[in-house]
Design a protein around this motif. Structure first.
Motif, PDB file in Angstrom:
ATOM      1  N   ARG A   1       1.087  -1.827   0.008  1.00 16.58           N
ATOM      2  CA  ARG A   1       0.257  -0.234  -0.095  1.00 16.58           C
ATOM      3  C   ARG A   1       0.961   1.606   0.087  1.00 16.58           C
ATOM      4  NH1 ARG A   1      -4.667   1.683   1.325  1.00 16.58           N
ATOM      5  NH2 ARG A   1      -5.153   3.804   1.944  1.00 16.58           N
ATOM      6  N   LEU A   2       1.806   1.072   0.915  1.00 17.78           N
ATOM      7  CA  LEU A   2       3.234   2.742   0.806  1.00 17.78           C
ATOM      8  C   LEU A   2       3.370   2.796  -0.179  1.00 17.78           C
ATOM      9  CD1 LEU A   2       3.622   4.529   2.709  1.00 17.78           C
ATOM     10  CD2 LEU A   2       5.936   2.482   3.397  1.00 17.78           C
ATOM     11  N   SER A   3       3.986   1.657  -1.205  1.00 17.29           N
ATOM     12  CA  SER A   3       4.298   1.286  -2.465  1.00 17.29           C
ATOM     13  C   SER A   3       3.535   2.347  -3.236  1.00 17.29           C
ATOM     14  CB  SER A   3       5.110  -0.152  -2.507  1.00 17.29           C
ATOM     15  OG  SER A   3       5.473   0.689  -3.663  1.00 17.29           O
ATOM     16  N   THR A   4       2.575   1.930  -3.469  1.00 15.45           N
ATOM     17  CA  THR A   4       1.322   2.627  -4.218  1.00 15.45           C
ATOM     18  C   THR A   4       0.941   3.962  -4.192  1.00 15.45           C
ATOM     19  OG1 THR A   4       0.517   0.503  -4.675  1.00 15.45           O
ATOM     20  CG2 THR A   4      -1.241   2.415  -5.456  1.00 15.45           C
ATOM     21  N   LEU A   5       1.169   4.265  -2.554  1.00 14.00           N
ATOM     22  CA  LEU A   5       0.259   5.540  -2.598  1.00 14.00           C
ATOM     23  C   LEU A   5       1.503   6.242  -2.687  1.00 14.00           C
ATOM     24  CD1 LEU A   5      -1.675   4.860   1.037  1.00 14.00           C
ATOM     25  CD2 LEU A   5      -1.761   5.583  -1.350  1.00 14.00           C
ATOM     26  N   ARG A   6       3.018   5.920  -2.515  1.00 15.36           N
ATOM     27  CA  ARG A   6       4.332   6.349  -2.657  1.00 15.36           C
ATOM     28  C   ARG A   6       3.960   6.793  -4.352  1.00 15.36           C
ATOM     29  NH1 ARG A   6       8.597   4.108   1.415  1.00 15.36           N
ATOM     30  NH2 ARG A   6       8.427   5.934   2.610  1.00 15.36           N
ATOM     31  N   LEU A   7       3.867   6.176  -5.403  1.00 10.30           N
ATOM     32  CA  LEU A   7       3.388   5.703  -6.794  1.00 10.30           C
ATOM     33  C   LEU A   7       2.423   7.935  -6.850  1.00 10.30           C
ATOM     34  CD1 LEU A   7       4.219   2.523  -8.440  1.00 10.30           C
ATOM     35  CD2 LEU A   7       5.944   4.495  -8.276  1.00 10.30           C
ATOM     36  N   VAL A   8       1.779   7.260  -6.582  1.00  9.13           N
ATOM     37  CA  VAL A   8       0.715   8.425  -6.906  1.00  9.13           C
ATOM     38  C   VAL A   8       0.985   9.596  -6.122  1.00  9.13           C
ATOM     39  CG1 VAL A   8      -1.663   9.214  -5.727  1.00  9.13           C
ATOM     40  CG2 VAL A   8      -0.872   6.190  -6.686  1.00  9.13           C
TER      41      VAL A   8
ATOM     42  N   ILE B   1       1.689  13.018  -8.929  1.00 13.43           N
ATOM     43  CA  ILE B   1       0.999  13.965  -8.616  1.00 13.43           C
ATOM     44  C   ILE B   1       2.016  15.254  -8.435  1.00 13.43           C
ATOM     45  CG2 ILE B   1       0.114  15.910  -6.507  1.00 13.43           C
ATOM     46  CD1 ILE B   1      -2.020  12.799  -6.106  1.00 13.43           C
ATOM     47  N   LYS B   2       2.931  15.070  -8.008  1.00 11.23           N
ATOM     48  CA  LYS B   2       4.446  16.037  -7.600  1.00 11.23           C
ATOM     49  C   LYS B   2       4.721  16.255  -8.949  1.00 11.23           C
ATOM     50  CE  LYS B   2       5.177  15.134  -3.159  1.00 11.23           C
ATOM     51  NZ  LYS B   2       6.275  14.807  -1.949  1.00 11.23           N
ATOM     52  N   ASP B   3       4.811  15.561 -10.331  1.00  8.67           N
ATOM     53  CA  ASP B   3       5.422  15.516 -11.642  1.00  8.67           C
ATOM     54  C   ASP B   3       4.115  16.216 -12.207  1.00  8.67           C
ATOM     55  OD1 ASP B   3       6.924  13.769 -11.166  1.00  8.67           O
ATOM     56  OD2 ASP B   3       6.484  12.099 -12.003  1.00  8.67           O
ATOM     57  N   MET B   4       2.915  16.532 -11.983  1.00  9.06           N
ATOM     58  CA  MET B   4       2.178  17.375 -12.500  1.00  9.06           C
ATOM     59  C   MET B   4       2.028  18.849 -12.120  1.00  9.06           C
ATOM     60  SD  MET B   4      -2.373  16.928 -13.134  1.00  9.06           S
ATOM     61  CE  MET B   4      -2.722  16.772 -14.694  1.00  9.06           C
TER      62      MET B   4
ATOM     63  N   GLY C   1       6.168  25.114 -14.855  1.00  9.33           N
ATOM     64  CA  GLY C   1       6.637  25.679 -16.253  1.00  9.33           C
ATOM     65  C   GLY C   1       5.630  26.075 -17.140  1.00  9.33           C
ATOM     66  N   ASP C   2       4.054  26.205 -16.746  1.00 12.88           N
ATOM     67  CA  ASP C   2       3.783  26.370 -17.545  1.00 12.88           C
ATOM     68  C   ASP C   2       2.785  27.622 -16.853  1.00 12.88           C
ATOM     69  OD1 ASP C   2       3.735  24.002 -19.728  1.00 12.88           O
ATOM     70  OD2 ASP C   2       1.536  23.449 -18.730  1.00 12.88           O
ATOM     71  N   GLY C   3       3.302  27.427 -15.762  1.00 12.79           N
ATOM     72  CA  GLY C   3       2.975  29.239 -15.319  1.00 12.79           C
ATOM     73  C   GLY C   3       1.810  29.118 -14.087  1.00 12.79           C
ATOM     74  N   ASN C   4       0.963  28.052 -13.750  1.00 16.88           N
ATOM     75  CA  ASN C   4       0.278  27.727 -13.071  1.00 16.88           C
ATOM     76  C   ASN C   4       1.448  26.938 -11.505  1.00 16.88           C
ATOM     77  OD1 ASN C   4      -2.094  27.188 -10.983  1.00 16.88           O
ATOM     78  ND2 ASN C   4      -2.629  26.048 -12.885  1.00 16.88           N
ATOM     79  N   GLU C   5       0.992  28.070 -11.054  1.00 24.25           N
ATOM     80  CA  GLU C   5       1.694  28.253  -9.207  1.00 24.25           C
ATOM     81  C   GLU C   5       1.001  26.835  -8.188  1.00 24.25           C
ATOM     82  OE1 GLU C   5       5.116  29.495  -8.830  1.00 24.25           O
ATOM     83  OE2 GLU C   5       5.220  29.174 -10.754  1.00 24.25           O
ATOM     84  N   ALA C   6      -0.505  27.735  -8.501  1.00 24.96           N
ATOM     85  CA  ALA C   6      -1.848  26.517  -7.844  1.00 24.96           C
ATOM     86  C   ALA C   6      -1.189  25.475  -7.830  1.00 24.96           C
ATOM     87  CB  ALA C   6      -2.889  27.290  -8.162  1.00 24.96           C
ATOM     88  N   GLY C   7      -1.239  24.628  -8.394  1.00 25.23           N
ATOM     89  CA  GLY C   7      -0.684  23.041  -8.579  1.00 25.23           C
ATOM     90  C   GLY C   7      -2.245  22.601  -9.266  1.00 25.23           C
ATOM     91  N   ALA C   8      -1.830  20.833  -8.914  1.00 30.70           N
ATOM     92  CA  ALA C   8      -2.674  20.288  -9.052  1.00 30.70           C
ATOM     93  C   ALA C   8      -3.712  20.295  -8.590  1.00 30.70           C
ATOM     94  CB  ALA C   8      -2.415  18.750  -9.633  1.00 30.70           C
ATOM     95  N   THR C   9      -5.112  20.348  -9.391  1.00 33.11           N
ATOM     96  CA  THR C   9      -6.441  20.680  -8.021  1.00 33.11           C
ATOM     97  C   THR C   9      -7.442  18.716  -8.338  1.00 33.11           C
ATOM     98  OG1 THR C   9      -7.389  21.239 -10.255  1.00 33.11           O
ATOM     99  CG2 THR C   9      -7.252  23.131  -9.451  1.00 33.11           C
ATOM    100  N   ASP C  10      -7.931  18.904  -7.631  1.00 30.54           N
ATOM    101  CA  ASP C  10      -8.211  17.815  -7.408  1.00 30.54           C
ATOM    102  C   ASP C  10      -9.267  17.015  -8.985  1.00 30.54           C
ATOM    103  OD1 ASP C  10      -8.498  17.521  -5.031  1.00 30.54           O
ATOM    104  OD2 ASP C  10     -10.221  18.138  -4.299  1.00 30.54           O
ATOM    105  N   ALA C  11      -9.385  17.637  -9.790  1.00 32.24           N
ATOM    106  CA  ALA C  11      -9.865  17.598 -11.190  1.00 32.24           C
ATOM    107  C   ALA C  11      -8.563  17.038 -11.495  1.00 32.24           C
ATOM    108  CB  ALA C  11     -10.816  18.041 -11.136  1.00 32.24           C
ATOM    109  N   ASP C  12      -7.400  17.352 -11.398  1.00 32.09           N
ATOM    110  CA  ASP C  12      -6.383  17.118 -12.229  1.00 32.09           C
ATOM    111  C   ASP C  12      -5.873  15.793 -11.596  1.00 32.09           C
ATOM    112  OD1 ASP C  12      -5.880  19.017 -13.963  1.00 32.09           O
ATOM    113  OD2 ASP C  12      -5.491  20.744 -12.136  1.00 32.09           O
TER     114      ASP C  12
END
Length: 153
Positions: free
Chosen positions: A22-29, A33-36, A42-53
């Motif tokens: 479970r820990l391994s899978t959650l780390r992948l998730v 998210i951090k990659d996004m 890089g695209d100028g969106n400082e807010a980061g990923a939303t729940d929809a993302d």
């Protein structure tokens, strides 16, 4: 509580209970998210990923694992397929409940009326509306033909 916060809480719980898979899978998730977040910065969106993302990321991860599990099963590697299926169950905990076929048909009808779709040319509008409202609740690969049938009536 945001989806990201729920995932982080589950990650902490998995660490405390020493649930390695479970820990391994959650780390992948979390990594996805951090990659996004980085890509959005890089695209100028400082807010980061939303729940929809995050929902899109989770849906994509489930689909990837389903394809991998299918490939492993065809190759006779049932141990690897089982591992992929276990990861799917962990990821799906954070996705909204899937809609039934009847609920999907009602959602399609509602979006068709909402966007004023009258022909197959409006399929992109309908799919866009469905994705905006029902991300994570339906498999859009399966919904596409349903929308096409509905618009051809």
């Amino acid at each position: 509580m945001t989806l990201r916060a729920k995932i982080n809480e589950s990650l902490k719980d998995a660490m405390k209970s020493r649930a390695k898979a479970r820990l391994s899978t959650l780390r992948l998730v979390n990594a996805a998210i951090k990659d996004m977040d980085i890509a959005m910065r890089g695209d100028g969106n400082e807010a980061g990923a939303t729940d929809a993302d995050v929902l899109q990321i989770l849906s994509k991860m489930v689909k990837q694992r389903q394809e991998s599990a299918r490939t492993y099963e065809e190759g006779g590697r049932l141990d690897l397929a089982e591992s992929e299926l276990k990861e799917i169950t962990v990821i799906e905990e954070f996705l909204p409940q899937k809609l039934s076929d009847d609920e999907i048909a009602k959602a399609i009808d509602a979006v068709v009326k909402e966007v004023g779709a009258s022909s197959i040319r409006d399929m992109g509008k309908v799919m866009g509306g469905l994705k905006a409202k029902y991300t994570g609740q339906m498999d859009f690969g399966q919904v596409g033909p349903m929308v096409k049938d509905r618009l051809n009536q």
